[in-house]
Motif scaffolding. Structure first.
Motif, short mmCIF file in Angstrom:
data_model
loop_
_atom_site.label_atom_id
_atom_site.label_comp_id
_atom_site.label_asym_id
_atom_site.label_seq_id
_atom_site.Cartn_x
_atom_site.Cartn_y
_atom_site.Cartn_z
N UNK A 34 0.86 -1.18 0.00
CA UNK A 34 0.00 0.00 0.00
C UNK A 34 0.90 1.24 0.00
N UNK A 35 0.68 2.14 -0.94
CA UNK A 35 1.52 3.32 -1.10
C UNK A 35 0.68 4.56 -0.80
N UNK A 36 0.96 5.23 0.31
CA UNK A 36 0.20 6.42 0.70
C UNK A 36 0.60 7.58 -0.20
N UNK A 37 -0.41 8.27 -0.74
CA UNK A 37 -0.15 9.39 -1.65
C UNK A 37 -0.46 10.74 -1.03
N UNK A 38 -1.29 10.76 0.02
CA UNK A 38 -1.68 12.04 0.61
C UNK A 38 -2.21 11.82 2.02
N UNK A 39 -1.85 12.72 2.91
CA UNK A 39 -2.43 12.75 4.25
C UNK A 39 -3.60 13.73 4.20
#
Length: 99
Positions: A34-39
């Protein structure tokens, strides 16, 4: 015999902890690939408060990975936290997420 316990083992033990009735003890979701792109921030609070993340599901989505291939896009998703957001992207990715 002594066994070494690291951060991964601790997180897994917390994730898998159950109450006496078998229900989850802690509401912790751990995702892999899973690759987080934005908080996601609640800007109405002062100071702004992180409330969730947007992410891509899929293997080898990080462009710096030698296993990252052309055209891999992943499946977009998002999650809203009920209490807190923990950013643990490492020395390079955490600052990139927070900029």
């Amino acid at each position: 015999m002594l066994s070494a316990t690291g951060a991964r083992e601790f997180i897994v033990s917390v994730r898998d902890a159950v109450n006496e009735d078998g229900s989850k003890k802690y509401f912790l979701d751990v995702r892999i690939n899973c690759f987080v792109t934005k908080v996601i921030f609640d800007t109405s609070a002062n100071p702004p408060r992180a409330t969730g993340v947007e992410f891509l599901d899929g293997e080898y989505l990080y462009k710096a990975s030698p296993l990252s291939g052309q055209g891999k896009t992943g499946t977009p998703g998002s999650v809203i936290a009920s209490r807190e957001v923990i950013v643990a992207g490492g020395v390079y990715n955490s600052p990139q997420l927070l900029k």
